[in-house]
Each structure stands twice: as structure tokens, then as C-alpha cells.
Design an enzyme around this catalytic site. Sequence first.
Site, short mmCIF file in Angstrom:
data_model
loop_
_atom_site.label_atom_id
_atom_site.label_comp_id
_atom_site.label_asym_id
_atom_site.label_seq_id
_atom_site.Cartn_x
_atom_site.Cartn_y
_atom_site.Cartn_z
N PRO A 1 51.66 41.77 40.00
CA PRO A 1 51.20 42.98 39.27
C PRO A 1 49.95 43.48 39.66
O PRO A 1 48.70 42.63 39.39
CB PRO A 1 51.27 42.77 37.77
CG PRO A 1 51.13 41.14 37.74
CD PRO A 1 51.66 40.70 39.04
N GLU A 2 49.45 44.45 40.49
CA GLU A 2 48.52 45.02 40.75
C GLU A 2 48.19 46.48 40.06
O GLU A 2 48.96 46.48 38.86
CB GLU A 2 48.29 45.35 42.19
CG GLU A 2 48.11 44.24 43.02
CD GLU A 2 47.87 43.92 44.45
OE1 GLU A 2 47.25 45.06 44.95
OE2 GLU A 2 48.35 43.26 45.10
N HIS B 1 60.41 31.50 30.14
CA HIS B 1 59.02 31.32 29.89
C HIS B 1 58.49 32.57 28.81
O HIS B 1 57.26 32.59 29.06
CB HIS B 1 58.17 31.45 31.18
CG HIS B 1 58.79 30.49 32.53
ND1 HIS B 1 58.40 29.29 32.41
CD2 HIS B 1 59.79 30.47 33.42
CE1 HIS B 1 58.96 28.56 33.18
NE2 HIS B 1 59.82 29.40 33.89
N ARG C 1 53.93 31.53 35.77
CA ARG C 1 52.76 30.75 36.15
C ARG C 1 51.63 30.69 35.20
O ARG C 1 50.48 29.97 35.63
CB ARG C 1 52.40 31.40 37.59
CG ARG C 1 53.32 31.35 38.62
CD ARG C 1 53.24 31.86 39.76
NE ARG C 1 54.29 31.97 40.89
CZ ARG C 1 54.25 32.68 41.81
NH1 ARG C 1 53.37 33.22 42.25
NH2 ARG C 1 55.52 32.43 42.61
N LYS D 1 27.08 45.64 49.70
CA LYS D 1 27.55 44.25 49.86
C LYS D 1 27.35 43.84 51.13
O LYS D 1 28.00 44.16 52.38
CB LYS D 1 28.96 44.35 49.43
CG LYS D 1 29.20 44.67 47.78
CD LYS D 1 28.52 43.58 46.90
CE LYS D 1 29.13 43.93 45.55
NZ LYS D 1 28.41 42.95 44.51
#
Length: 286
Positions: free
Chosen positions: A2-3, A96, A115, A161
Site C-alpha cells: 500500500p502506497e 492474520h 507481515r 538534498k
Amino acid sequence: MPELPEVEVVRRGLADHAVGRAIDTVTVTHPRAVRRHVAGGADLAARLSGLRIDSAQRRGKYLWLTFDEPGTALVVHLGMSGQMLVQPADAPVEKHAHIRAVLGDGAELRFVDQRTFGGWALGELVEVDGTVVPDSVAHIARDPLDPRFDREAVVAAIRAKNTEIKRVLLDQTVISGIGNIYADEALWRAGLHGTRIAAELTRPVLRTLLDGVSAVMTEALAVGGTSFDALYVNVNGESGYFSRSLAAYGREDEPCDRCATLLVREQFMNRSSFSCPKCQRKPRRR
DNA sequence: TATATCTCCTGCGGGC
DNA sequence: TGCCCGCAGGAGATAT
């Protein structure tokens, strides 16, 4: 994985299916799913019980629910494999399913995470730069779909940066919502190799790159996000279709859509990067 | 202070 | 068939 588009699909699903409902009880069955809630799972469960969900909001890959108790938010991060499912209470419990919130009308809001990189935590709402967000999200930059996203300010932040452009795209404090998949897609669209030094890129190039980020995310959102397997689904358990439209990610040894050169996979930041060796020239140094 | 690297985690697939 | 190993990667912690 998921983004931003995938998280936005989940947020919309929660807005449609969870907002307006009250939480009766909460059960936490895996402590790692609430590790960011320092007071522990029992505290989280007790504080959520009895609250009515008022809204579902998002910044980057973080989403949060607000309640009829002002100032409190439930911050949710899906990590790599987290799912927020709204299910009938009698539906079989997923293998899960680590947190289950019983809603007032018999449905359940479930957090399922194979996870366990994601989780829930309660936070305080604070105002940052004119927008109210949970305190744990205060350090996260605005994402490209935010109406107040300032492209020129982000261009300036990127040019400050002295490191590779892909690292910067993945830095959620500079621009949020981008993960490995959409970073590769946006770099391919801009014809940039991920190891180009951010500070050496011109403003027009960075504007093109950011426009590519916005475009690829908008296109992915329109088809429900990117799913490679059952690890990313919306609140109804359905997958998205953008994986069929990817131009770079996961396409090692396939022809580039622009020049037909075979795409390559390289290791970068302990993960895979996919690019076209012709359209996206590596910098001469490094 | 800025940047780079490590670590957490589980299921899957490949090799033996 | 069963075991081992590498891989996937977001983000906070730790190292440089």
C-alpha cells in the site's frame, strides 16, 4: 504494497462503511499490531470502546479515524501488508486478523496484517501548518493529492538534498505517499535514473518529475490502486488493477514502452529498482 | 545535522 | 517431502 493510492482507496472505503458507526468493543490479539500505542493494547481497546467514528482522513500512507470525542484520533498504518476490512461479525476470521472492533450494528472492523509492519495507535490531534493531524503524523510532509501541496516548495526541498533522487522520493518528510512502486514509475516517466543526485537536478526537471508522481497516483487511484496478490485489498476485500498499467516496476527483461530496450532490475536501498537503461541514463559518477 | 544502513516480520518460491 | 535460504519493503532506530 500500500502506497498513497491504495491507502486512499481504503480511506474511501472506511468513509463509506465505517463512518457514523459506533465501536462497542475492541479485541487486540497480536501485541505487535499496537506497538506504536505505548500504553498497550488493553488501553487502546478501552479508550476506543463507546466512541462513534466521525471521519476517515489521510496524509501520505497514514490514515486516521476521528471520533465524537474531540482531539482523539486512531492512527492506522498499513505497513506492507495491512488491511482494514469491514466484515459481518459472523464472517470467518482471517488468519492474520490482529485487531477486531465490533461495531454497533453487528459488523466488525478488522485489522489484518500478515507481515505485521503496520498497526493502530491512538494519538492527539494537533494543528500543523494550518491543518489538523495526529501528533504522530506531524512530521509527514503533504502528499501530491493534498489540495495544499506546494510543488515549488517541494522542488526547493528536493534540491536541498545532496543524495540520490530516489532516496528523496521515498523520504516521507519531503513528499509523502511515495513507495518503491510509484517512485520507479515516476522516475521512468521523467526519464531519470534513481541514483541521480537530487541537488544537481534542475527545477524544470523536478517539476516534470513531481507532475509524473501526481499523474501516476491519480491514474492508479482511478482503477483502485496496485495489487500484485491478496496482500492489498480495499475494505471489501477487492483488489485494484493498476499493476496492469505499470511501465517499470516489476518488468525486468520486458521491453520499455518508449524505446523497447529491455528493462533492468538493480539493488538500491536493500530493495529492487526497475528502470530503462536507455531512457534513464545512470549518472557518470557513483 | 545530514545521510546511510540495519532491523523488524511472514509467506512464498526455488534449490537441494 | 522437508528443509534452508533469499526476497518482498515502510519506517523507526542506529551508525557514520
